[in-house]
Design an enzyme around this catalytic site. Structure first.
Site, PDB file in Angstrom:
ATOM      1  N   CYS A   4       0.927  -1.339   0.016  1.00 11.42           N
ATOM      2  CA  CYS A   4       0.033   0.139  -0.106  1.00 11.42           C
ATOM      3  C   CYS A   4       0.773   1.099  -0.096  1.00 11.42           C
ATOM      4  CB  CYS A   4      -1.072   0.021   1.254  1.00 11.42           C
ATOM      5  SG  CYS A   4      -1.683   1.415   1.611  1.00 11.42           S
ATOM      6  N   CYS A   7       0.839   3.041   3.318  1.00 14.93           N
ATOM      7  CA  CYS A   7       1.493   2.672   4.316  1.00 14.93           C
ATOM      8  C   CYS A   7       3.047   2.559   4.159  1.00 14.93           C
ATOM      9  CB  CYS A   7       1.233   1.003   4.262  1.00 14.93           C
ATOM     10  SG  CYS A   7      -0.474   0.591   5.161  1.00 14.93           S
ATOM     11  N   HIS A  97      -6.226   3.075   0.912  1.00 14.04           N
ATOM     12  CA  HIS A  97      -5.873   3.513   2.472  1.00 14.04           C
ATOM     13  C   HIS A  97      -6.633   4.708   2.743  1.00 14.04           C
ATOM     14  CE1 HIS A  97      -2.709   3.312   5.709  1.00 14.04           C
ATOM     15  NE2 HIS A  97      -3.310   4.403   6.078  1.00 14.04           N
ATOM     16  N   HIS A  99      -8.193   7.860   3.520  1.00 18.44           N
ATOM     17  CA  HIS A  99      -7.752   9.261   3.689  1.00 18.44           C
ATOM     18  C   HIS A  99      -8.609  10.253   3.464  1.00 18.44           C
ATOM     19  CE1 HIS A  99      -7.436   7.904  -0.578  1.00 18.44           C
ATOM     20  NE2 HIS A  99      -7.463   9.163  -0.846  1.00 18.44           N
TER      21      HIS A  99
END
Ligand code: AMP
Ligand code: ZN
Length: 113
Positions: A4, A7, A97, A99
């Site tokens: 990711c 990440c 992810h 956000h």
């Protein structure tokens, strides 16, 4: 290994222009800004999207929303801003992810979609 992008930013494997960090959250400037000020606020733990928020992980969302006003102020936003989170294909989510986009620093468009 997690593949990711965000990440990797959290882990420092990919650089970012940080505007805020604590033990749970990172905020950094969007690489392709859509307003004079455009930063992203993300949880450091991997949550895929709004669809993946549940009773066990939702505390981070209120933490993020408590931080957004102070980060916005620290980045020079004075006259309001917009918070956006895209979810899934129809929402045009490109990074999976969670956000929150924060846009401000100039008059934004009235268009939401
Ligand atoms: P979304 O389309 O809602 O998933 O938003 C993803 C955002 O991440 C886009 O606005 C991109 O410009 C931004 N982005 C992609 N890669 C990076 C990066 N390396 N550093 C900062 N922002 C990025
Ligand atoms: Zn991730």
């Amino acid at each position: 290994m997690c593949d990711c992008l965000f990440c990797k930013i959290v882990n420092g494997d990919i650089p970012s222009a940080k505007v805020y960090e604590d033990e749970k959250v990172l905020a950094f400037k969007d690489i392709n800004p859509q307003a004079s000020v455009h930063f992203l606020v993300i949880p450091k733990t991997h949550i895929e999207s709004v669809d993946a928020i549940n009773e066990d992980n939702s505390d981070i969302v209120s933490h993020i929303f408590r931080l957004i006003p102070q980060i916005a102020k620290s980045t020079g936003i004075k006259n309001g801003y917009r918070v956006i989170t895209n979810c899934g294909p129809d929402g045009c989510q490109s990074v999976k992810h969670l956000h929150f986009h924060v846009l401000g620093g100039n008059q934004l468009s009235e268009k939401m979609a």
